[in-house]
Design an enzyme around this catalytic site. Sequence first.
Site, PDB file in Angstrom:
ATOM      1  N   LYS A  65       3.890  -3.379   9.244  1.00  0.00           N
ATOM      2  CA  LYS A  65       4.248  -4.646   9.885  1.00  0.00           C
ATOM      3  C   LYS A  65       3.053  -5.560  10.109  1.00  0.00           C
ATOM      4  O   LYS A  65       3.018  -6.334  11.068  1.00  0.00           O
ATOM      5  CB  LYS A  65       4.984  -4.397  11.206  1.00  0.00           C
ATOM      6  CG  LYS A  65       6.082  -3.345  11.144  1.00  0.00           C
ATOM      7  CD  LYS A  65       6.988  -3.490   9.928  1.00  0.00           C
ATOM      8  CE  LYS A  65       7.723  -4.818   9.880  1.00  0.00           C
ATOM      9  NZ  LYS A  65       8.486  -4.967   8.594  1.00  0.00           N
ATOM     10  N   HIS A 120       0.112   2.667   3.366  1.00  0.00           N
ATOM     11  CA  HIS A 120      -0.210   2.562   4.794  1.00  0.00           C
ATOM     12  C   HIS A 120      -1.166   3.682   5.215  1.00  0.00           C
ATOM     13  O   HIS A 120      -1.260   4.006   6.399  1.00  0.00           O
ATOM     14  CB  HIS A 120       1.059   2.700   5.643  1.00  0.00           C
ATOM     15  CG  HIS A 120       2.027   1.564   5.516  1.00  0.00           C
ATOM     16  ND1 HIS A 120       1.644   0.239   5.482  1.00  0.00           N
ATOM     17  CD2 HIS A 120       3.393   1.561   5.458  1.00  0.00           C
ATOM     18  CE1 HIS A 120       2.723  -0.521   5.400  1.00  0.00           C
ATOM     19  NE2 HIS A 120       3.785   0.247   5.375  1.00  0.00           N
ATOM     20  N   SER A 150       7.369  -6.417  15.729  1.00  0.00           N
ATOM     21  CA  SER A 150       7.964  -6.367  14.396  1.00  0.00           C
ATOM     22  C   SER A 150       8.391  -4.945  14.043  1.00  0.00           C
ATOM     23  O   SER A 150       9.460  -4.724  13.454  1.00  0.00           O
ATOM     24  CB  SER A 150       6.960  -6.895  13.370  1.00  0.00           C
ATOM     25  OG  SER A 150       7.533  -6.921  12.081  1.00  0.00           O
TER      26      SER A 150
END
Length: 320
Positions: A65, A120, A150
């Site tokens: 995010k 990530h 988010s």
Amino acid sequence: MADLPAVPSIGQGTVMANLHSKPLCYVHYKGIKFPPGYNSVENLCFAENEFEVQDDDIFNVTYPKSGTVWMIEILSLILNGGNPSWNQSVLNSCRAPWFTTQLGLEAAHLLPPPRLLTCHLPIHIFPKAFFSSKAKVVYTLRDPRDVLVSYYHFSKMCVPFENPESFNHFLESFLSGDVPFGSWFDHVTGWMKLKGKSNLLFISYEELKQDLFGIVERLCHFLGKELDEAAITSVVENTSFEAMRRNDMCNSTMLPKEFMDQEKGTFLRKGICGDWKTHFTVAQSEYFDKVYQEKMEGLKGIFPWEHTRQENHLGKGLNF
């Protein structure tokens, strides 16, 4: 903006369909938990220890995010000379595969050089081969308060993620690092240890919002892909929030409901800075600030969102 793995195969889709019918069982690897269904210990171990990094690889690395899909679109357009045809005809998960998953690894092997790859991963489980290569990393980071908000909304609609009990409960989990992909603080501070390396560029979400044209120029220079003004303008126009919302190749509408329940929210939700102010209570904000100050000791004063807190306007970027 967002963070998507490759579209699940039919077999994976069957797994996805059952995920919310029983308590989620996250995949755990080296102290980090990963969403089930498309992650496995075997694939994560392969990504860390055996993935063959090419010298012209470009890694798009983020904490969830923090602008992942936005950066995929920007980098895809830069690599295609500003021509939006690739972005508008090929799924982002195929243009910039999540090489830590089986499908992503297969897609990565099919890409011609230079490959654009996404993950990530925190620094301690990033491919070991990278550190002896000339490959480049673009690391995008964002105000953790906006990340939290988010991430909260994303977790409510993404099936492989545990549905948050409440915003306050999710805030506690986020601050303790008990969320998929681990602690934001550990992720950012881990990668920041590499600041100053010539093959790593840090970009903030806030800088992208403030001066997208200038950041695209900076990215072009970093990648050795100089574009003229018209091409850069095309990159900027095709990576506006509204342009990406209209583009089915990056707005997640192509994903099956078994993976992303569009009835519970919109993947590209707002794309703004400061949305945390509409979610945090005064007490939550004070608590978050306290934890932030403790965990970010030694890195204070270099991030744009810290300047907004102190001066009520965007700072001048990352002070490296």
